[in-house]
Design a protein around this motif. Sequence first.
Motif, PDB file in Angstrom:
ATOM      1  N   THR A  31      -7.240  26.785 173.915  1.00  0.00           N
ATOM      2  CA  THR A  31      -5.884  27.289 174.137  1.00  0.00           C
ATOM      3  C   THR A  31      -5.054  27.188 172.865  1.00  0.00           C
ATOM      4  OG1 THR A  31      -5.967  26.614 176.456  1.00  0.00           O
ATOM      5  CG2 THR A  31      -3.796  27.009 175.527  1.00  0.00           C
ATOM      6  N   VAL A  32      -5.296  26.140 172.095  1.00  0.00           N
ATOM      7  CA  VAL A  32      -4.497  25.861 170.898  1.00  0.00           C
ATOM      8  C   VAL A  32      -5.085  26.524 169.655  1.00  0.00           C
ATOM      9  CG1 VAL A  32      -3.689  24.002 169.383  1.00  0.00           C
ATOM     10  CG2 VAL A  32      -3.641  23.708 171.862  1.00  0.00           C
ATOM     11  N   MET A  33      -6.417  26.580 169.567  1.00  0.00           N
ATOM     12  CA  MET A  33      -7.088  27.096 168.371  1.00  0.00           C
ATOM     13  C   MET A  33      -7.821  28.401 168.663  1.00  0.00           C
ATOM     14  SD  MET A  33      -8.713  23.612 166.738  1.00  0.00           S
ATOM     15  CE  MET A  33      -8.975  22.772 168.301  1.00  0.00           C
ATOM     16  N   THR A  34      -7.965  29.234 167.623  1.00  0.00           N
ATOM     17  CA  THR A  34      -8.825  30.408 167.740  1.00  0.00           C
ATOM     18  C   THR A  34     -10.282  29.964 167.602  1.00  0.00           C
ATOM     19  OG1 THR A  34      -8.839  30.866 165.369  1.00  0.00           O
ATOM     20  CG2 THR A  34      -7.024  31.810 166.665  1.00  0.00           C
ATOM     21  N   VAL A  35     -11.196  30.877 167.909  1.00  0.00           N
ATOM     22  CA  VAL A  35     -12.619  30.559 167.793  1.00  0.00           C
ATOM     23  C   VAL A  35     -12.965  30.200 166.357  1.00  0.00           C
ATOM     24  CG1 VAL A  35     -14.946  31.516 167.955  1.00  0.00           C
ATOM     25  CG2 VAL A  35     -13.294  31.948 169.780  1.00  0.00           C
ATOM     26  N   ASP A  36     -12.462  30.971 165.393  1.00  0.00           N
ATOM     27  CA  ASP A  36     -12.758  30.700 163.979  1.00  0.00           C
ATOM     28  C   ASP A  36     -12.184  29.360 163.538  1.00  0.00           C
ATOM     29  OD1 ASP A  36     -14.149  33.063 163.697  1.00  0.00           O
ATOM     30  OD2 ASP A  36     -12.393  34.200 163.026  1.00  0.00           O
ATOM     31  N   GLU A  37     -10.977  29.039 163.975  1.00  0.00           N
ATOM     32  CA  GLU A  37     -10.374  27.759 163.613  1.00  0.00           C
ATOM     33  C   GLU A  37     -11.192  26.604 164.171  1.00  0.00           C
ATOM     34  OE1 GLU A  37      -5.568  28.649 163.246  1.00  0.00           O
ATOM     35  OE2 GLU A  37      -6.450  28.267 165.217  1.00  0.00           O
ATOM     36  N   LEU A  38     -11.668  26.750 165.393  1.00  0.00           N
ATOM     37  CA  LEU A  38     -12.458  25.678 166.002  1.00  0.00           C
ATOM     38  C   LEU A  38     -13.784  25.500 165.264  1.00  0.00           C
ATOM     39  CD1 LEU A  38     -12.695  24.920 169.764  1.00  0.00           C
ATOM     40  CD2 LEU A  38     -14.740  24.798 168.364  1.00  0.00           C
ATOM     41  N   LEU A  39     -14.429  26.627 164.906  1.00  0.00           N
ATOM     42  CA  LEU A  39     -15.722  26.540 164.225  1.00  0.00           C
ATOM     43  C   LEU A  39     -15.582  26.002 162.809  1.00  0.00           C
ATOM     44  CD1 LEU A  39     -17.417  29.879 165.369  1.00  0.00           C
ATOM     45  CD2 LEU A  39     -17.930  27.575 166.157  1.00  0.00           C
ATOM     46  N   ASP A  40     -14.442  26.263 162.158  1.00  0.00           N
ATOM     47  CA  ASP A  40     -14.247  25.807 160.786  1.00  0.00           C
ATOM     48  C   ASP A  40     -13.711  24.379 160.695  1.00  0.00           C
ATOM     49  OD1 ASP A  40     -15.089  28.244 159.831  1.00  0.00           O
ATOM     50  OD2 ASP A  40     -13.070  29.088 159.658  1.00  0.00           O
ATOM     51  N   GLN A  73       2.935  28.278 178.320  1.00  0.00           N
ATOM     52  CA  GLN A  73       3.736  29.026 177.348  1.00  0.00           C
ATOM     53  C   GLN A  73       3.126  30.384 177.005  1.00  0.00           C
ATOM     54  OE1 GLN A  73       3.961  26.245 174.087  1.00  0.00           O
ATOM     55  NE2 GLN A  73       5.554  24.983 175.063  1.00  0.00           N
ATOM     56  N   GLY A  74       1.950  30.683 177.617  1.00  0.00           N
ATOM     57  CA  GLY A  74       1.344  31.998 177.426  1.00  0.00           C
ATOM     58  C   GLY A  74       0.264  32.070 176.373  1.00  0.00           C
ATOM     59  N   HIS A  75      -0.231  30.932 175.864  1.00  0.00           N
ATOM     60  CA  HIS A  75      -1.286  30.925 174.848  1.00  0.00           C
ATOM     61  C   HIS A  75      -2.664  31.034 175.525  1.00  0.00           C
ATOM     62  CE1 HIS A  75       1.386  29.656 171.466  1.00  0.00           C
ATOM     63  NE2 HIS A  75       2.099  29.152 172.472  1.00  0.00           N
ATOM     64  N   THR A  76      -3.020  32.227 175.934  1.00  0.00           N
ATOM     65  CA  THR A  76      -4.287  32.424 176.666  1.00  0.00           C
ATOM     66  C   THR A  76      -5.158  33.510 176.044  1.00  0.00           C
ATOM     67  OG1 THR A  76      -3.185  33.999 178.158  1.00  0.00           O
ATOM     68  CG2 THR A  76      -3.264  31.686 178.860  1.00  0.00           C
ATOM     69  N   SER A  77      -4.842  33.944 174.841  1.00  0.00           N
ATOM     70  CA  SER A  77      -5.584  35.064 174.246  1.00  0.00           C
ATOM     71  C   SER A  77      -7.048  34.721 173.996  1.00  0.00           C
ATOM     72  CB  SER A  77      -4.915  35.492 172.935  1.00  0.00           C
ATOM     73  OG  SER A  77      -4.857  34.395 172.031  1.00  0.00           O
ATOM     74  N   VAL A  78      -7.319  33.486 173.550  1.00  0.00           N
ATOM     75  CA  VAL A  78      -8.706  33.094 173.278  1.00  0.00           C
ATOM     76  C   VAL A  78      -9.486  32.956 174.583  1.00  0.00           C
ATOM     77  CG1 VAL A  78     -10.206  31.336 172.268  1.00  0.00           C
ATOM     78  CG2 VAL A  78      -8.048  31.935 171.149  1.00  0.00           C
ATOM     79  N   LEU A  79      -8.892  32.319 175.571  1.00  0.00           N
ATOM     80  CA  LEU A  79      -9.580  32.151 176.855  1.00  0.00           C
ATOM     81  C   LEU A  79      -9.854  33.494 177.522  1.00  0.00           C
ATOM     82  CD1 LEU A  79      -7.632  29.088 178.343  1.00  0.00           C
ATOM     83  CD2 LEU A  79      -9.947  29.092 177.412  1.00  0.00           C
ATOM     84  N   SER A  80      -8.940  34.455 177.349  1.00  0.00           N
ATOM     85  CA  SER A  80      -9.108  35.755 177.994  1.00  0.00           C
ATOM     86  C   SER A  80     -10.207  36.599 177.355  1.00  0.00           C
ATOM     87  CB  SER A  80      -7.787  36.537 177.969  1.00  0.00           C
ATOM     88  OG  SER A  80      -7.374  36.773 176.628  1.00  0.00           O
ATOM     89  N   SER A  81     -10.721  36.166 176.181  1.00  0.00           N
ATOM     90  CA  SER A  81     -11.807  36.931 175.545  1.00  0.00           C
ATOM     91  C   SER A  81     -13.109  36.835 176.325  1.00  0.00           C
ATOM     92  CB  SER A  81     -12.023  36.429 174.106  1.00  0.00           C
ATOM     93  OG  SER A  81     -12.468  35.078 174.107  1.00  0.00           O
TER      94      SER A  81
END
Length: 451
Positions: free
Chosen positions: A240-249, A165-173
């Motif tokens: 893919t589902v969570m941002t880095v901050d969401e995962l860490l929190d 579905q195109g949710h690759t912004s976190v992986l592309s960092s």
Amino acid sequence: MSIIVGTIIGSGIFISPKGVLNYTGSVGLCLLVWVGSGLISLMGCLCYAELGTMLPQTGGEYVYLKTAFGDIPAFLFAWFNIMISKTSSFAIVTLTFATYAVSFFSMCGGPQLPVKLISAITIILVGIINSWSATLAARIQIIFTFAKVLALVVIIIGGFVKIAQGHTSVLSSGFEGTLNSPFVIALAFYQALWAYGGWQNLNMVAEEIKNPPRDIPRALVSSVIIVITLYVLTNISYLTVMTVDELLDSPAVAATWGEKVLGAAKMIIPLSVMVSTFGSTNGSAYVGGRLIFAAARDGFLPEVLSFLHVRKYTPIPSMILSITVALLMIIPGSISSLINFFSFTAWCFYGMTFASLLVMRYTKKDTPRPYKVPIVIPILMVFVSIYLVAAPIIYEPKIEFLYAFVFVMSGLLFYFPLVYYNLHFKCIDTITMYSQLLLEVSPPKSKEDKL
């Protein structure tokens, strides 16, 4: 394979993969650490495949240390694992199971009492299963291993759907924000290697494997490859589902993933954690009692702990001791922080085990080796062990590391009077007599008797 996969996959991959991301600083290095830790575990498996096929005896590292270096290192290994390592891991996993059970069924009462009560019941139940029938325990292990793998597959499929579905912004960092300190990265490896912990457990029950030369190498290698694949793809799904901050929190990463992806079906995740932790508990109990049995058979522990049931051939006395220590472990409020300081001690013994392989290449040249690992791999694993032991101490020295070392060495206070000088207490004879009567157990006919 169910023993290896089932004890590796516990609660870690569902709850706290954020530790690796926290110590690496970037998505790219985080995934590399997960792959690297898997490869370290795989190389360790190759070393243990040679040791397990050369010396297919119950006890695993205990047997290899005793054969290569003598009684004292083997006794200290048994002391450390019986009193802290295996029994505390047993307790921690059951506490996690109980925490999710309380949450899943929305139980009332104090925050600690229901959790500890369910944890104690789980420990006793698993102990009864493993004392009643090794075959039953093995079948339960297979069922729960299949269920926990299926739960990870659900998470992985959900991640692939999001990628489509195109949710690759976190992986592309990629490697943005990578931490460069080798000592901090060592802590990231500690986190990931803790999640991979359990790959060595098959060697604990080598005597019970029907065809060790064939099955030990196949089971070790294939199981770890399966787990590496599952862990890496699961982490990709999380990112893919969570941002880095969401995962860490997130206090429980898989639960947060479930809320975002599964919606009303999010309760699948806590149920999956319960299934995973119960299976891991069963596997830990299965192998933990065997170490006590092996040490008692060699005279390092009271003889009664080496007795087997006269019909079922299960090591009931050693299982009772393992359960008792685990029950004591759940009494404190939290033992997780204490266990962190014993991780470096565990890698001390791993390093010594890899070194024992090198030593026995010269001291036991003529012993048949159905599988022989390339010599460079155990040498590399010795250096990896040294790095994993030294790096956290250099980076962040704490007095607790000294406490852990002193605790391990305190085993000598028991070794010299009770083992070396063979000090004997009459009460042990009484315990042995009543155990034979009440538990229907008897000593193995010979040291070579199989469980």
